[in-house]
Design a protein around this motif. Sequence first.
Motif, PDB file in Angstrom:
ATOM      1  N   THR A  71       0.807  -1.198  -0.045  1.00 24.03           N
ATOM      2  CA  THR A  71      -0.020  -0.063  -0.097  1.00 24.03           C
ATOM      3  C   THR A  71       0.886   1.376  -0.118  1.00 24.03           C
ATOM      4  O   THR A  71       0.581   2.243  -0.857  1.00 24.03           O
ATOM      5  N   MET A  72       1.945   1.015   0.610  1.00 21.45           N
ATOM      6  CA  MET A  72       2.688   2.479   0.976  1.00 21.45           C
ATOM      7  C   MET A  72       3.348   2.683  -0.212  1.00 21.45           C
ATOM      8  O   MET A  72       3.854   3.776  -0.556  1.00 21.45           O
ATOM      9  N   SER A  73       3.852   1.682  -1.054  1.00 16.31           N
ATOM     10  CA  SER A  73       4.296   1.843  -2.398  1.00 16.31           C
ATOM     11  C   SER A  73       4.045   2.690  -3.354  1.00 16.31           C
ATOM     12  O   SER A  73       4.615   3.465  -4.063  1.00 16.31           O
ATOM     13  N   THR A  74       2.505   2.527  -3.287  1.00 17.94           N
ATOM     14  CA  THR A  74       1.672   3.299  -4.303  1.00 17.94           C
ATOM     15  C   THR A  74       1.728   4.766  -3.641  1.00 17.94           C
ATOM     16  O   THR A  74       1.784   5.800  -4.213  1.00 17.94           O
ATOM     17  N   LEU A  75       1.246   4.831  -2.234  1.00 17.92           N
ATOM     18  CA  LEU A  75       0.993   5.928  -1.663  1.00 17.92           C
ATOM     19  C   LEU A  75       2.148   6.803  -1.680  1.00 17.92           C
ATOM     20  O   LEU A  75       2.192   8.151  -1.982  1.00 17.92           O
TER      21      LEU A  75
END
Length: 230
Positions: free
Chosen positions: A167-171
């Motif tokens: 999730t954090m990789s996209t955010l």
Amino acid sequence: MSPTIYKNNVSPPARAVMMVAEILGIKYNSFEINPLLREQDTPDMIKKNPMRTIPFMDDNGYCLGDSHAIMLYLFDKYGKPEHSYLYPMDKRKRATINQRLFFDCGVLFPRLRSVMAPTYGGKLTEISRSMKINIEDGYRMLEAYLSDTLYLADNVITLADFSVITTMSTLHGIHPIDSNKYPKLMKWFSNVSEQEICKKINKTGAEEHVASLKKFMETNKLNQNKKSKI
């Protein structure tokens, strides 16, 4: 027979399941789903997974949706003693891992989805101020979770980290982490991203996801500008 995982490499939750399956050494059948074409909406797919989300799993007739549930199921079924660090027997550590998984499912990913849905729906041209505030609030909570441990639930990497990193990789790609405001989060993000399993499975899919969102936003802006001139 091997389980079948219905997925798309661009999907953050799918990548989380793929990484866990790889670590556990699971030989699974892969079935690619394109969510933009609504391939998950066929009667057969809806019967298997009423949520119509990816990933979902069919383990010889036993169907399960939601990446977090799938990760736990795969660990319970295929995990060996050498994998115990991912989800240790200690009840408090498991409870902390569960809470971080629920945080990803119930708080963090919905903030990403609030960007994804209108972007792919042709409406969003840029991230709004309220979206940025909500994303920043997610970063603030993650920074707090990292106050006493190197990783999200322990001083070793666990299932929680593999779930949240996708999730954090996209955010981070669409609203970068401010390392001055969130130094622990930035360090965690770098450490987990450098894991070989993340470089192998998460990196390319995350880059494609970020590029796709930005491209759709550009296209949406062009389309809206054209309509305003008609």
